[in-house]
Design a protein around this motif. Structure first.
Motif, PDB file in Angstrom:
ATOM      1  N   MET A 166       0.830  -1.182   0.000  1.00 32.55           N
ATOM      2  CA  MET A 166       0.000   0.000   0.000  1.00 32.55           C
ATOM      3  C   MET A 166       0.878   1.250   0.000  1.00 32.55           C
ATOM      4  SD  MET A 166      -3.313   0.647   0.262  1.00 32.55           S
ATOM      5  CE  MET A 166      -4.666  -0.368   0.036  1.00 32.55           C
ATOM      6  N   ALA A 167       0.396   2.256  -0.708  1.00 33.34           N
ATOM      7  CA  ALA A 167       1.128   3.518  -0.755  1.00 33.34           C
ATOM      8  C   ALA A 167       0.921   4.276   0.551  1.00 33.34           C
ATOM      9  CB  ALA A 167       0.633   4.357  -1.917  1.00 33.34           C
ATOM     10  N   ASN A 168       1.914   5.009   0.915  1.00 30.94           N
ATOM     11  CA  ASN A 168       1.837   5.824   2.116  1.00 30.94           C
ATOM     12  C   ASN A 168       0.865   6.979   1.850  1.00 30.94           C
ATOM     13  OD1 ASN A 168       2.267   7.490   4.267  1.00 30.94           O
ATOM     14  ND2 ASN A 168       4.484   7.498   4.106  1.00 30.94           N
ATOM     15  N   PRO A 169      -0.205   7.116   2.656  1.00 28.80           N
ATOM     16  CA  PRO A 169      -1.196   8.173   2.413  1.00 28.80           C
ATOM     17  C   PRO A 169      -0.592   9.574   2.434  1.00 28.80           C
ATOM     18  CG  PRO A 169      -2.012   6.627   4.065  1.00 28.80           C
ATOM     19  CD  PRO A 169      -0.585   6.256   3.779  1.00 28.80           C
ATOM     20  N   LEU A 170       0.392   9.790   3.286  1.00 25.34           N
ATOM     21  CA  LEU A 170       1.024  11.103   3.346  1.00 25.34           C
ATOM     22  C   LEU A 170       1.760  11.399   2.050  1.00 25.34           C
ATOM     23  CD1 LEU A 170       1.733  13.662   4.882  1.00 25.34           C
ATOM     24  CD2 LEU A 170       3.686  12.448   5.867  1.00 25.34           C
ATOM     25  N   HIS A 171       2.477  10.401   1.527  1.00 23.22           N
ATOM     26  CA  HIS A 171       3.212  10.572   0.268  1.00 23.22           C
ATOM     27  C   HIS A 171       2.229  10.865  -0.867  1.00 23.22           C
ATOM     28  CE1 HIS A 171       6.252  10.081  -2.782  1.00 23.22           C
ATOM     29  NE2 HIS A 171       5.485   9.168  -3.389  1.00 23.22           N
ATOM     30  N   LEU A 172       1.132  10.135  -0.886  1.00 23.26           N
ATOM     31  CA  LEU A 172       0.125  10.337  -1.919  1.00 23.26           C
ATOM     32  C   LEU A 172      -0.472  11.745  -1.829  1.00 23.26           C
ATOM     33  CD1 LEU A 172      -1.458   9.076  -4.226  1.00 23.26           C
ATOM     34  CD2 LEU A 172      -3.051   8.170  -2.543  1.00 23.26           C
ATOM     35  N   LYS A 173      -0.723  12.202  -0.611  1.00 27.14           N
ATOM     36  CA  LYS A 173      -1.270  13.540  -0.425  1.00 27.14           C
ATOM     37  C   LYS A 173      -0.300  14.606  -0.912  1.00 27.14           C
ATOM     38  CE  LYS A 173      -3.097  16.666   3.031  1.00 27.14           C
ATOM     39  NZ  LYS A 173      -3.410  16.925   4.422  1.00 27.14           N
ATOM     40  N   VAL A 174       0.976  14.425  -0.613  1.00 25.90           N
ATOM     41  CA  VAL A 174       1.997  15.386  -1.047  1.00 25.90           C
ATOM     42  C   VAL A 174       2.080  15.424  -2.567  1.00 25.90           C
ATOM     43  CG1 VAL A 174       4.469  15.874  -1.052  1.00 25.90           C
ATOM     44  CG2 VAL A 174       3.332  15.259   1.094  1.00 25.90           C
ATOM     45  N   VAL A 175       2.040  14.265  -3.190  1.00 27.25           N
ATOM     46  CA  VAL A 175       2.110  14.204  -4.653  1.00 27.25           C
ATOM     47  C   VAL A 175       0.883  14.883  -5.274  1.00 27.25           C
ATOM     48  CG1 VAL A 175       2.043  12.629  -6.620  1.00 27.25           C
ATOM     49  CG2 VAL A 175       3.573  12.157  -4.711  1.00 27.25           C
ATOM     50  N   LEU A 176      -0.288  14.607  -4.739  1.00 27.35           N
ATOM     51  CA  LEU A 176      -1.499  15.216  -5.290  1.00 27.35           C
ATOM     52  C   LEU A 176      -1.519  16.726  -5.085  1.00 27.35           C
ATOM     53  CD1 LEU A 176      -4.197  12.564  -4.334  1.00 27.35           C
ATOM     54  CD2 LEU A 176      -3.212  13.018  -6.584  1.00 27.35           C
ATOM     55  N   GLU A 177      -1.044  17.200  -3.954  1.00 30.55           N
ATOM     56  CA  GLU A 177      -0.974  18.648  -3.733  1.00 30.55           C
ATOM     57  C   GLU A 177       0.008  19.299  -4.699  1.00 30.55           C
ATOM     58  OE1 GLU A 177      -0.077  19.246   0.395  1.00 30.55           O
ATOM     59  OE2 GLU A 177      -2.105  18.729   1.037  1.00 30.55           O
ATOM     60  N   ALA A 178       1.124  18.641  -4.953  1.00 33.10           N
ATOM     61  CA  ALA A 178       2.096  19.177  -5.912  1.00 33.10           C
ATOM     62  C   ALA A 178       1.487  19.226  -7.311  1.00 33.10           C
ATOM     63  CB  ALA A 178       3.363  18.339  -5.898  1.00 33.10           C
ATOM     64  N   LEU A 179       0.747  18.196  -7.649  1.00 40.93           N
ATOM     65  CA  LEU A 179       0.096  18.150  -8.958  1.00 40.93           C
ATOM     66  C   LEU A 179      -0.931  19.274  -9.082  1.00 40.93           C
ATOM     67  CD1 LEU A 179      -0.187  16.565 -11.608  1.00 40.93           C
ATOM     68  CD2 LEU A 179      -1.916  15.184 -10.480  1.00 40.93           C
ATOM     69  N   ASP A 180      -1.704  19.516  -8.030  1.00 44.06           N
ATOM     70  CA  ASP A 180      -2.677  20.617  -8.047  1.00 44.06           C
ATOM     71  C   ASP A 180      -1.985  21.964  -8.204  1.00 44.06           C
ATOM     72  OD1 ASP A 180      -4.837  18.941  -7.794  1.00 44.06           O
ATOM     73  OD2 ASP A 180      -5.054  19.234  -5.625  1.00 44.06           O
TER      74      ASP A 180
END
Length: 54
Positions: free
Chosen positions: A1-15
């Motif tokens: 499973m992906a780390n939720p914090l890492h996923l959140k950081v990536v999505l915020e950067a993408l936004d």
């Protein structure tokens, strides 16, 4: 499973990256409409000028 914090950081950067790009696209569409309206007005003006000259 992906780390939720890492996923959140990536999505915020993408936004943050796509937000300005979306603004540019939106503004360029408005600019395109303005250019088309200008071109149509210029065509009408040329026709009127030709009619006055004749």
């Amino acid at each position: 499973m992906a780390n939720p914090l890492h996923l959140k950081v990536v999505l915020e950067a993408l936004d943050k990256a796509t937000g300005p790009i979306n603004d540019i696209v939106r503004n360029s569409k408005g600019l395109q409409r303005a250019f088309v309206a200008n071109a149509e007005a210029f065509k009408k003006l040329k026709i009127e000028q030709r009619d006055i000259s004749a």
